[in-house]
Motif scaffolding. Structure first.
Motif, PDB file in Angstrom:
ATOM      1  N   GLN A 116      -4.376 -37.755  36.220  1.00 48.58           N
ATOM      2  CA  GLN A 116      -3.910 -38.844  37.097  1.00 48.58           C
ATOM      3  C   GLN A 116      -3.213 -38.335  38.353  1.00 48.58           C
ATOM      4  N   ASP A 117      -2.480 -37.241  38.196  1.00 47.09           N
ATOM      5  CA  ASP A 117      -1.562 -36.855  39.276  1.00 47.09           C
ATOM      6  C   ASP A 117      -2.228 -35.962  40.317  1.00 47.09           C
ATOM      7  N   GLU A 118      -1.558 -35.825  41.453  1.00 47.90           N
ATOM      8  CA  GLU A 118      -2.143 -35.133  42.607  1.00 47.90           C
ATOM      9  C   GLU A 118      -1.226 -34.013  43.108  1.00 47.90           C
ATOM     10  N   VAL A 119      -1.821 -33.078  43.824  1.00 49.10           N
ATOM     11  CA  VAL A 119      -1.056 -31.993  44.435  1.00 49.10           C
ATOM     12  C   VAL A 119      -0.382 -32.470  45.715  1.00 49.10           C
ATOM     13  N   ILE A 120       0.892 -32.198  45.857  1.00 52.50           N
ATOM     14  CA  ILE A 120       1.593 -32.562  47.097  1.00 52.50           C
ATOM     15  C   ILE A 120       1.757 -31.354  48.008  1.00 52.50           C
ATOM     16  N   ALA A 121       2.159 -30.226  47.412  1.00 54.34           N
ATOM     17  CA  ALA A 121       2.476 -29.072  48.257  1.00 54.34           C
ATOM     18  C   ALA A 121       1.978 -27.795  47.596  1.00 54.34           C
ATOM     19  N   ILE A 122       1.603 -26.840  48.434  1.00 51.69           N
ATOM     20  CA  ILE A 122       1.149 -25.542  47.942  1.00 51.69           C
ATOM     21  C   ILE A 122       1.982 -24.468  48.623  1.00 51.69           C
ATOM     22  N   GLY A 123       2.563 -23.604  47.786  1.00 51.89           N
ATOM     23  CA  GLY A 123       3.261 -22.457  48.351  1.00 51.89           C
ATOM     24  C   GLY A 123       2.679 -21.211  47.717  1.00 51.89           C
ATOM     25  N   ALA A 124       2.435 -20.191  48.521  1.00 51.26           N
ATOM     26  CA  ALA A 124       1.880 -18.964  47.956  1.00 51.26           C
ATOM     27  C   ALA A 124       2.299 -17.771  48.788  1.00 51.26           C
ATOM     28  N   VAL A 125       2.484 -16.632  48.113  1.00 49.29           N
ATOM     29  CA  VAL A 125       2.721 -15.380  48.825  1.00 49.29           C
ATOM     30  C   VAL A 125       1.748 -14.349  48.282  1.00 49.29           C
ATOM     31  N   ALA A 126       1.520 -13.308  49.046  1.00 48.21           N
ATOM     32  CA  ALA A 126       0.592 -12.267  48.613  1.00 48.21           C
ATOM     33  C   ALA A 126       1.354 -10.990  48.305  1.00 48.21           C
ATOM     34  N   ILE A 127       0.939 -10.334  47.220  1.00 42.33           N
ATOM     35  CA  ILE A 127       1.470  -9.010  46.902  1.00 42.33           C
ATOM     36  C   ILE A 127       0.349  -8.016  47.181  1.00 42.33           C
ATOM     37  N   THR A 128       0.597  -7.037  48.025  1.00 42.75           N
ATOM     38  CA  THR A 128      -0.404  -5.997  48.237  1.00 42.75           C
ATOM     39  C   THR A 128       0.235  -4.642  47.960  1.00 42.75           C
ATOM     40  N   GLY A 129      -0.405  -3.870  47.107  1.00 44.48           N
ATOM     41  CA  GLY A 129       0.122  -2.540  46.802  1.00 44.48           C
ATOM     42  C   GLY A 129       1.521  -2.591  46.221  1.00 44.48           C
ATOM     43  N   GLY A 130       1.822  -3.643  45.455  1.00 44.73           N
ATOM     44  CA  GLY A 130       3.120  -3.715  44.797  1.00 44.73           C
ATOM     45  C   GLY A 130       4.247  -4.153  45.708  1.00 44.73           C
ATOM     46  N   VAL A 131       3.910  -4.688  46.879  1.00 39.44           N
ATOM     47  CA  VAL A 131       4.930  -5.093  47.850  1.00 39.44           C
ATOM     48  C   VAL A 131       4.610  -6.510  48.325  1.00 39.44           C
ATOM     49  N   ILE A 132       5.630  -7.355  48.434  1.00 44.21           N
ATOM     50  CA  ILE A 132       5.421  -8.703  48.970  1.00 44.21           C
ATOM     51  C   ILE A 132       5.454  -8.622  50.493  1.00 44.21           C
ATOM     52  N   HIS A 133       4.377  -9.048  51.126  1.00 45.43           N
ATOM     53  CA  HIS A 133       4.323  -9.033  52.591  1.00 45.43           C
ATOM     54  C   HIS A 133       4.596 -10.442  53.083  1.00 45.43           C
ATOM     55  N   LEU A 134       5.743 -10.630  53.733  1.00 40.44           N
ATOM     56  CA  LEU A 134       6.124 -11.997  54.099  1.00 40.44           C
ATOM     57  C   LEU A 134       5.338 -12.529  55.291  1.00 40.44           C
ATOM     58  N   ASP A 135       4.561 -11.669  55.940  1.00 42.01           N
ATOM     59  CA  ASP A 135       3.693 -12.197  56.998  1.00 42.01           C
ATOM     60  C   ASP A 135       2.353 -12.652  56.418  1.00 42.01           C
ATOM     61  N   ASP A 136       2.239 -12.611  55.107  1.00 42.96           N
ATOM     62  CA  ASP A 136       0.989 -13.010  54.444  1.00 42.96           C
ATOM     63  C   ASP A 136       1.343 -14.078  53.418  1.00 42.96           C
ATOM     64  N   GLN A 137       1.628 -15.293  53.896  1.00 42.81           N
ATOM     65  CA  GLN A 137       2.015 -16.342  52.963  1.00 42.81           C
ATOM     66  C   GLN A 137       1.429 -17.688  53.363  1.00 42.81           C
ATOM     67  N   PHE A 138       1.501 -18.623  52.441  1.00 45.51           N
ATOM     68  CA  PHE A 138       0.930 -19.953  52.643  1.00 45.51           C
ATOM     69  C   PHE A 138       1.983 -20.969  52.221  1.00 45.51           C
ATOM     70  N   ASP A 139       2.320 -21.881  53.105  1.00 45.39           N
ATOM     71  CA  ASP A 139       3.396 -22.836  52.805  1.00 45.39           C
ATOM     72  C   ASP A 139       3.027 -24.147  53.473  1.00 45.39           C
ATOM     73  N   LEU A 140       2.479 -25.082  52.709  1.00 42.60           N
ATOM     74  CA  LEU A 140       2.019 -26.314  53.342  1.00 42.60           C
ATOM     75  C   LEU A 140       2.198 -27.517  52.420  1.00 42.60           C
TER      76      LEU A 140
END
Lengths: 233, 637
Positions: free
Chosen positions: A53-77
């Protein structure tokens, strides 16, 4: 972010006509090195708990590359879903109708998300929930049915820290256990970042335990699940 | 508008900016620069014991900020073949600055302590911030000392609010607008000299010889005295009425030295001379303190010439006002405690002089002060620790001398109490027969103290091993000190006991670098004197006595120990800075308590400090730990 998606769409206009071949293919579990691989850590906010029944409102995601979180590679909408009755989740997530109307066209955002994910494995906390919601939404909105590799961070942590006295199985329990500060709980992006931080902790331990590849990780998790099931009976 | 821009940034970018904003130097940086940092950052995790950065990694290419956990620096000590922790970096702090700026590998192994997350940016993002943000660049180049400046600036601006002026006491005299001095030759009649002063509208004239060396000074005050006391006609050659040998300072001396000299000798004018002792200018009290509110010299003079005890008592309240003013003029804590000590000395001397005038005991003596007064480290909260040293005149016994001196000392102790020097609860006062001794008795006393020392009487080491003469001949004390120092230098066991005693005073930090609070019901209280300053004072005393350093002042002892090569100069500087900072925070707290009309205590609640002060206070305590480590290694405690 919106601006960015608009530019991206202009460049890849062909996509809108249902030409999915242009989208990256989901990758499969193999000998990819954990020390190099790119992983997506994702968190969804929804109108409720029932995928039927329910729906997605927001998506947040970050990427880890080589064991490190790169904050210039994220999704926030925040998705634009003005037709939904959201009174139920407003209480939990604090997202009101005004915030939603600032969101973007759902289809555009989802297309961009798929492209950004690049077919990489997806991690989430209690991933079954996020997987069902995301796959349903992708199917309904885009007719997209291919599946990504999903890994549940809620399994990952006890597999590598079997003796941790967390006092519970939730994201909050583990975040507290490792002393993380979550900037804004129940905000998709903030929860995704906290989940990603926990993933870094687990990957650090994995490296020390000799778990080097995605396959070895997947095997370890399967073994851990079986062990849990055996204990249950 | 700004809020709007901010809300358009992704949540995680905003969260990182928020985190950075809580810590210096980021707290003084613009939002656009913080956003640049947050958007280009990576987040890394290091488990307990993981190497974060190693000298083997080559040239440093990233800049790190600790988001959670701690990093410790490790260096291998070749001499003792063991690993030493050289520093600790905790939440909100950055590394490695020197290596990154110097484009070289780090010299210290950086290791995580506990689960640690670090934010980090690549060299190009670092360079962008470095070139665009002034506070960031300043911090990178000057490190923590730029933060110290910030603290000092705030201490000054707080004090400034109640006073309002901006001349720094660190300013060299040559930068003051030295007026071209009005000079004359020694044979000029007074009448003509005064006419010259009048023409030039000045209050003083310098008498010089043919080589422009100042030989005397004549001021309007001297003129007043000359006429009032009918010292001679106005045709008298000026050399007969001038003050000979005027005080002189080189042009490189700073205003503080000038002020201290004036306060000590009650002069209002000083000659400034070049390397060849030739007169190049005159500096007056008015030049130093242009607002005339800071009346150090005048106050010292008024105290030094007061004719009644009640005048002295009433003058004491002005000392506190003066401390405010001094802080406002940029005096650092070391300077302020010296000023307080100077004024206290003047008061003590005047009380003694007035009593001698009234009721001379007839026997020369040296008035000793011990403890903080002996170290010249008094603040507004002070009590009496004093004694008497005399040479027994021929034909008298020591007991007979005491019969004359003790009643005198009794009165002096009482009158000092009236002036605000609290009576010593432990009866460490000159009126105590055990502390009114001849040179021979004092020497015996120290032999017993040093050679037969028990842990119990070591408690007194902080009092009697820091002593100074305030009044009377200084030579007897100097002779006594020489013997005492030689004895201590030869007595390794006594040194080790002293060191062990000093080692008991642990700086108030827990294993996890948090503050350790005193355990007496005051929940979040730190005792800045006992927990903060004492570890420095006590440890430094051990090194000073063991190495024949005669001065009692802690900062001067550290300088002397660095000169003698006992302390590494860099360490000595760090310890001096740390010590002064704790002292400054303590004094500021005292001034605030006075403003609120509260009783003065040495307790503060670190929660009342801002994050910058807290961090620096913590860093200062850590320096005390390092000093104690040196003690531990030296004496194998």
């Amino acid at each position: 972010m919106l601006e960015y998606i608009r530019h991206w769409l202009e460049k890849r206009r062909g996509l809108k006509d249902g030409n999915w071949d242009n989208l990256p293919s989901p990758k499969t579990v193999g000998d990819q090195l954990l020390s190099e691989i790119r992983l997506i850590v994702l968190d969804l906010e929804t109108t409720g708990l029932n995928p039927g029944q329910d729906e997605v409102i927001a998506i947040g995601a970050v990427a880890i590359t080589g064991g490190v979180i790169h904050l210039d590679d994220q999704f926030d909408l925040i998705l634009r879903r003005p037709d939904l009755d959201i009174s139920e989740t407003v209480l939990i997530h604090g997202i009101g109708p005004e915030a939603l109307t600032q969101g973007h066209e759902t289809e555009d955002a989802l297309l961009y998300l798929l492209d950004w994910m690049n077919g990489d494995p997806v991690l989430a906390y209690h991933s079954a929930f996020d997987q069902k919601f995301l796959e349903k939404t992708l199917k309904q909105q885009l007719g997209y049915v291919r599946s990504h590799v999903w890994i549940d961070v809620a399994d990952l942590l006890p597999a590598f820290f079997p003796n941790a006295q967390t006092g519970g199985k939730g994201l909050d329990h583990w975040a507290d256990f490792f002393g993380l500060e979550v900037s804004e709980r129940h905000h998709a992006a903030a929860d995704a970042l906290a989940t990603a931080e926990l993933t870094l902790v687990a990957l650090n331990r994995a490296g020390k335990d000799g778990v080097k590849t995605l396959k070895a990780l997947s095997d370890k998790l399967r073994y851990h699940r079986q062990l849990q099931n055996m204990k249950r009976f | 508008m700004a809020a709007n821009v901010d809300s358009q940034r992704p949540q995680n970018t905003r969260a990182i900016m928020g985190f950075l904003r809580e810590h210096a130097p980021f707290s003084s940086m613009d939002d656009t620069h913080l956003a640049h940092f947050a958007e280009h950052a990576t987040l890394r995790f290091f488990a307990d014991g993981d190497v974060v950065l190693s000298p083997d990694d080559g040239t440093v290419k990233r800049f790190y900020v600790v988001k959670q956990g701690r990093i410790r620096g490790e260096r291998h000590n070749e001499k003792e073949d063991r690993t030493e922790t050289t520093f600790e970096i905790s939440q909100g702090e950055c590394f490695p600055l020197a290596a990154l700026i110097g484009e070289r590998p780090t010299r210290t192994l950086h290791r995580a302590t506990g689960d640690t997350f670090c934010l980090s940016i690549e060299q190009d993002a670092f360079i962008t911030l470095f070139s665009e943000s002034d506070p960031f660049r300043d911090f990178c180049l000057r490190g923590v000392s730029s933060l110290l400046d910030q603290v000092n600036q705030r201490i000054q601006s707080n004090a400034m609010a109640s006073i309002g002026s901006s001349n720094s006491l660190d300013t060299p005299l040559e930068r003051y607008a030295l007026r071209n001095p009005i000079v004359c030759s020694p044979d000029l009649p007074v009448r003509k000299a005064v006419a010259r002063m009048h023409e030039n509208n000045v209050g003083s004239i310098i008498i010089t010889d043919d080589n422009r060396h100042p030989t005397g000074i004549f001021t309007l005050r001297d003129l007043r005295t000359m006429i009032a006391e009918e010292k001679g006609p106005l045709d008298t050659p000026i050399r007969q009425v001038m003050t000979p040998e005027p005080c002189r300072l080189s042009a490189q001396s700073d205003a503080f030295e000038a002020a201290m000299l004036m306060a000590e000798h009650h002069f209002a004018h000083l000659c400034v001379v070049d390397e060849d002792q030739r007169l190049i200018g005159v500096v007056s009290e008015r030049d130093l303190f242009s607002l005339q509110r800071v009346d150090l010299v005048n106050l010292a003079r008024t105290i030094g010439t007061a004719t009644h005890l009640r005048t002295l008592v009433s003058l004491r309240s002005q000392v506190s006002r003066l401390v405010d003013a001094m802080l406002a003029h940029g005096a650092d804590s070391g300077q302020v405690v010296k000023i307080i000590t100077t004024l206290n000395d003047v008061t003590v001397r005047r009380v003694l002089e007035l009593n001698i005038k009234k009721n001379d005991p007839g026997i020369p003596f040296t008035w000793l002060t011990f403890g903080s007064e002996g170290r010249q480290e008094q603040t507004l909260l002070t009590d009496q620790d004093n004694g008497i040293l005399f040479r027994t005149p021929e034909g008298m016994t020591e007991e007979q001398v005491r019969e004359k001196l003790l009643p005198f000392a009794q009165t002096v102790n009482q009158e000092l109490a009236e002036c605000g020097f609290t009576l010593c609860k432990g009866n460490i006062m000159a009126s105590n027969p055990k502390l009114c001794l001849s040179d021979r008795e004092w020497d015996d006393w120290f032999i017993r103290f040093i050679d037969a020392s028990t842990p119990q009487n070591l408690v007194y080491s902080s009092i009697f091993l820091d002593m100074r003469a305030v009044f009377g001949p200084t030579e007897p004390l100097h002779e006594l000190l020489e013997k005492v120092l030689t004895r201590i230098r030869k007595n390794a066991l006594f040194q080790k006991m002293l060191a062990g005693n000093a080692f008991q005073r642990k700086p108030p930090l827990t294993m996890f670098r948090n503050f350790r609070y005193v355990n007496d019901g005051k929940k979040h209280a730190l005792d800045l004197k006992r927990q903060g300053l004492a570890p420095f004072v006590e440890s430094v005393r051990v090194f000073a006595l063991a190495n024949g350093v005669e001065t009692a002042n802690t900062l001067e002892r550290m300088e002397e120990l660095a000169r003698k090569g006992v302390f590494d100069p860099k360490d000595a500087n760090a310890w001096k800075e740390a010590y002064s900072l704790i002292q400054a925070i303590r004094m500021r707290a005292h001034q605030e308590m006075l403003d609120r009309g509260e009783e003065l205590t040495n307790y503060i609640d670190p929660d009342d400090l801002n994050p910058l002060d807290r961090r620096i206070l913590r860093e200062s305590f850590r320096q005390a730990q390092r000093l104690q480590q040196k003690l531990e290694v030296t004496y194998q405690l």
